[in-house]
Design an enzyme around this catalytic site. Structure first.
Site, mmCIF file in Angstrom:
data_model
loop_
_atom_site.group_PDB
_atom_site.id
_atom_site.type_symbol
_atom_site.label_atom_id
_atom_site.label_comp_id
_atom_site.label_asym_id
_atom_site.label_seq_id
_atom_site.Cartn_x
_atom_site.Cartn_y
_atom_site.Cartn_z
ATOM 1 N N GLY A 1 -10.343 -6.659 -14.886
ATOM 2 C CA GLY A 1 -10.130 -7.836 -14.052
ATOM 3 C C GLY A 1 -9.616 -9.003 -14.869
ATOM 4 O O GLY A 1 -9.609 -8.962 -16.100
ATOM 5 N N GLY B 1 -16.400 -12.608 -15.112
ATOM 6 C CA GLY B 1 -17.763 -12.206 -15.448
ATOM 7 C C GLY B 1 -17.924 -10.784 -15.918
ATOM 8 O O GLY B 1 -18.983 -10.193 -15.733
ATOM 9 N N SER C 1 7.780 -6.014 -6.386
ATOM 10 C CA SER C 1 7.122 -6.425 -5.146
ATOM 11 C C SER C 1 7.714 -7.690 -4.524
ATOM 12 O O SER C 1 7.312 -8.071 -3.418
ATOM 13 C CB SER C 1 5.614 -6.615 -5.383
ATOM 14 O OG SER C 1 5.387 -7.658 -6.291
ATOM 15 N N LYS D 1 -3.344 -10.785 -4.598
ATOM 16 C CA LYS D 1 -2.253 -11.525 -3.949
ATOM 17 C C LYS D 1 -2.750 -12.257 -2.704
ATOM 18 O O LYS D 1 -2.375 -13.414 -2.454
ATOM 19 C CB LYS D 1 -1.116 -10.556 -3.594
ATOM 20 C CG LYS D 1 -0.384 -10.011 -4.822
ATOM 21 C CD LYS D 1 0.670 -8.991 -4.449
ATOM 22 C CE LYS D 1 1.388 -8.464 -5.682
ATOM 23 N NZ LYS D 1 2.400 -7.450 -5.362
#
Length: 810
Positions: A366, A371, A690, A733
């Protein structure tokens, strides 16, 4: 390869001897001298090879400066020795070993032109011997024989057979040359002897040099004797110390070294470890007993035994058996992160049910600040295990994982074993941080070393280079963290269970700020509830106008900044009562707003669309602009776009051209116009497919003179047929669109499955999701009707006064 005349008899009489020349460094070859030469220079090797092809004769002459790798004629003495090559051997490293014998003195008449090596015309030097010098020569020969015998005893570098050769020599010239070749004098002195053709004079020079050399050797001998006496004193002191130690032992004082060994044996008997390790340590202790206590080897063995005994072979902490308590701990430490928490609780449930507990390997992927590392600490607390962390960012040496072999000075086990010793248990939660930032170089590839560590089928027998015995890592719960998966090698990814952590939504950030960050920073800055309070409006303002991130690190920094300013105010002004931080007072503490909440334009415009991008730090809004102008059909792309994004732009333009008739454009409209596509923030690299439908929408808007709705964002890959293909990173997104106050998002229909799995309910509630399969559906949703565009607002500018010329007459 140079050629030279083979008719040697005529040469010697008329024009000298033409032979290859071998320049020598730090050596002078005398007649009657057999010497091995190691040759590495290409020209010198060529000279030897050329000589071997003919009569094996070569001219051996010293060069004036031994450090010169490429000597020229001026760098070489003119007088040398004509020699014969006895043997030539090519070595594996490319050099050549030559065994040569000196035959006759010679002087260079001239250098014969040759590109491959030095080729010279040499005259043999005749030696002079006068009859009246016979008695003098005889006396010098005796003196040299006696002196050489003494010199050989003092030097100890002269072979014994040379003394016999010198004493039995009856040829004064040969005696002089053999004696000179064994004198350890400077090269210049040897060259002078070689150049002396008068035998009596040469013998006199040699005797003089020999006497001088013996005087030097006598001085050296006196120095060595003095040093030896000092050494004997040191040995005497050592002997006396050993005697004192023996006396102390007889008087009842115990030997500390033997005490240490007994202590190690006791620790070994009490330590629970593998049979292999126990046998290894017993063998090492046996070796240690036979070593001198102060020797370097004894220290190495002692350190090794200490390391092996101090490891937690079978020492484990008891896992938490109460799932509800574990869940409460996870909820207490972190807000959200539902998938990670579920996976940990599932793992604990399995561990409770099965008898053989096996380690787990998770990979948390991530953006920064969500965290990942802190949840690993929380997992250790929830499972009642120890926690250790190894940062892999920039690690490039395989030995950091596997350790160094004991043969190296200062060798240590790898970081895995070191941290297990620090943890004191064999089943900790082991966090391998930043696994996507591993490097590699000539010292090895740490990622390959981690394959064994992170493989449940192999890590029960992990072999550290330092330990040399197998160590069981299978009970460890490994948690790896990364920002991106692409840079993690595929075999390493295959060994881990990947759990993606997307960015936080605005409500999640607000809750994290209220429940965790405010109290944490108040404590860090010495404040209490009586000193400061934050309203929800203040936190929302920080989230919206002072941070733009997927995680909460920036939010924590801004809260910390306000706390510091309040702390200073309390100390300086002695302020009483809580300082209330509201939305209106934030600007007073932090200055002007850094970001405008919602990056979308306030009004609809021609050629301006909002795309959605995925980055390492989460999702981002991507403004795409296009404009058209008179030209020749050229496409210009700016904004530091990568290859894939440039190809998407070309595909988008081709699609619009192919649909000219359906869109109401003349078939040859593009020939009269240039198209320029720009993606702002030009210094930031951008890539990926994209943004294809966003670029196609922008191009169609510019050509059709129709505005794009400002509250619509879109993402999807476009094909030449106008189909919209699925994309990745949908959650990030949509979170970016939600942060940017976007009302409608167009996504590929094939991404519908991701909506049901990943997207928070409040995001789906606030944003209208439009699923599309082709570009016609995108344009129908994103473009305003032509009559709503108005006059005089074309993106192409006022130069197109008759824009209708591009349209097909209805």
């Amino acid at each position: 390869m140079g050629m030279f005349n083979l008719n040697r008899n005529d040469e010697k009489k008329d024009m000298g001897l033409i032979v290859p020349l071998l320049p020598l460094r730090d050596v002078v070859v005398f007649p009657h001298m057999i010497v091995p030469l190691f040759v590495g220079r290409d020209r010198s090797i060529s000279a030897l090879e050329s000589a071997m092809k003919y009569e094996k004769e070569i001219f051996l002459v010293a060069q004036k400066n031994a450090e010169n790798d490429h000597p020229v004629e001026e760098d070489i003495y003119s007088i040398g020795t004509v020699g014969s090559i006895i043997q030539l051997l090519r070595l594996p490293d490319g050099t050549v070993k030559a065994l040569v014998e000196g035959k006759q003195r010679g002087i260079i008449r001239e250098y014969v032109p040759n590109n491959d090596f030095f080729l010279v015309n040499v005259n043999e030097l005749e030696e002079t011997y006068h009859a009246e010098d016979k008695v003098k020569v005889e006396a010098l020969m005796r003196n040299i024989s006696e002196a050489f015998e003494r010199y050989a005893k003092m030097s100890k570098k002269v072979p014994a057979e040379m003394v016999t050769t010198i004493s039995s020599a009856d040829d004064p010239s040969k005696l002089a040359d053999v004696a000179a070749s064994h004198l350890h004098v400077r090269l210049e002195e040897k060259q002078k002897i070689l150049e002396t053709t008068d035998v009596a004079e040469r013998l006199e020079k040699i005797y003089s040099l020999m006497v001088s050399e013996m005087e030097i050797l006598e001085v050296e001998s006196r120095i060595k004797k003095r040093v030896k006496k000092q050494m004997e004193k040191t040995q005497k002191d050592y002997y006396l110390n050993e005697q004192m130690r023996a006396i102390q032992k007889e008087m009842g004082e115990d030997d500390s070294f033997k005490n240490d060994i007994r202590e190690l044996e006791k620790k070994l008997s009490e330590k629970d470890m593998s049979d292999e390790a126990k046998k290894k340590i017993e063998h090492e202790i046996k070796k240690l007993k036979m070593m001198a206590p102060m020797s370097a080897e004894a220290t190495v063995v002692r350190n090794y035994i200490d390391w092996v005994i101090s490891l937690p072979w079978y020492e484990k902490t008891k896992d938490q058996d109460n799932l509800k308590e574990s869940e409460a701990i996870l909820e207490e430490d972190h807000y959200g992160l539902k998938k990670v928490k579920e996976r940990i609780l599932e793992y604990l449930a399995v561990q409770i049910l099965v008898k053989k507990k096996k380690g787990s390997i998770l990979c948390l992927v991530g953006p920064p600040g969500v965290g990942k590392t802190s949840i690993a600490k929380s997992i250790a607390r929830a499972t009642n295990r120890k926690f250790v962390r190894l940062s892999l960012g920039g690690l490039r040496d395989e030995a950091e994982i596997r350790g160094h072999r004991r043969t190296y000075i200062g060798a240590l086990p790898g970081k895995i074993i070191q941290l297990l010793k620090k943890a004191g248990s064999n089943n900790p939660v082991f966090c391998l941080d930043e696994i996507d930032k591993l490097s590699s170089d000539f010292r090895g590839d740490p990622a390959s070393a981690l394959l064994e560590v992170l493989d449940p089928e192999q890590n029960h027998a992990f072999n550290d280079n330092y330990l040399e015995v197998d160590y069981d890592l299978s009970d460890i719960m490994f948690i790896t963290t990364a920002n991106v998966l692409q840079t993690i090698p595929a075999p390493l990814q295959d060994r881990t269970e990947v759990i993606r952590l997307a960015g936080y939504t605005e409500p999640e950030k607000l809750n994290i700020g209220k429940k965790y960050l405010v109290s944490k920073e108040m404590e860090a800055n010495g404040l209490t509830d009586a000193d400061i309070s934050f309203s929800d409006g203040a936190l929302l303002k920080l989230i919206r106008n002072y941070t733009r991130e997927a995680g909460v690190r920036g939010l924590q920094r801004e809260i910390a900044s306000i706390c510091r300013k309040v702390a200073r105010k309390i100390v300086t002004d002695g302020a009483k009562g809580p300082v209330k931080i509201s939305a209106n007072s934030v600007e007073k503490f932090l200055g002007a707003e850094k970001y405008r909440y919602g990056e979308t334009e306030n009004e609809d415009k021609i050629g301006l669309t909002v795309g959605l991008a995925w980055t390492e730090v989460g999702g981002e809004l991507l403004n795409i602009e296009s404009t058209v102008m008179r030209g020749t059909g050229r496409l210009t792309l700016t904004g530091k776009l990568g290859d894939v994004m440039q190809e998407s732009a070309q595909a988008a333009l081709t699609y619009v051209r192919s649909r000219a008739h359906q869109l109401g454009l003349d078939e040859n409209f593009y020939r009269k116009l240039d198209v320029h596509i720009h993606v702002p923030e030009g210094a930031i690299p951008k890539d990926g497919p994209s943004a294809g439908i966003a670029m196609a929408t922008s191009i169609a808007s510019s050509f059709l003179n129709r505005k794009v709705k400002s509250d619509i964002a879109m993402t999807g890959e476009i094909t030449l047929q106008g189909r919209v293909l699925p994309i990745g990173g949908l959650k990030e997104k949509l979170l970016a669109a939600h942060r940017g106050n976007i009302k409608t998002v167009i996504i590929p229909r094939e991404n519908k499955k991701n909506l049901e799995e990943d997207i928070p309910a409040n995001v789906l509630r606030d944003i209208e999701i439009v699923l599309v399969e082709n570009m016609d559906q995108v344009l129908a949703k994103a473009l305003l009707p032509a009559e709503e565009t108005g006059q005089g607002e074309t993106n192409a500018g006022v130069m197109f006064q008759n824009r209708e010329e591009l349209r097909v007459n209805a």
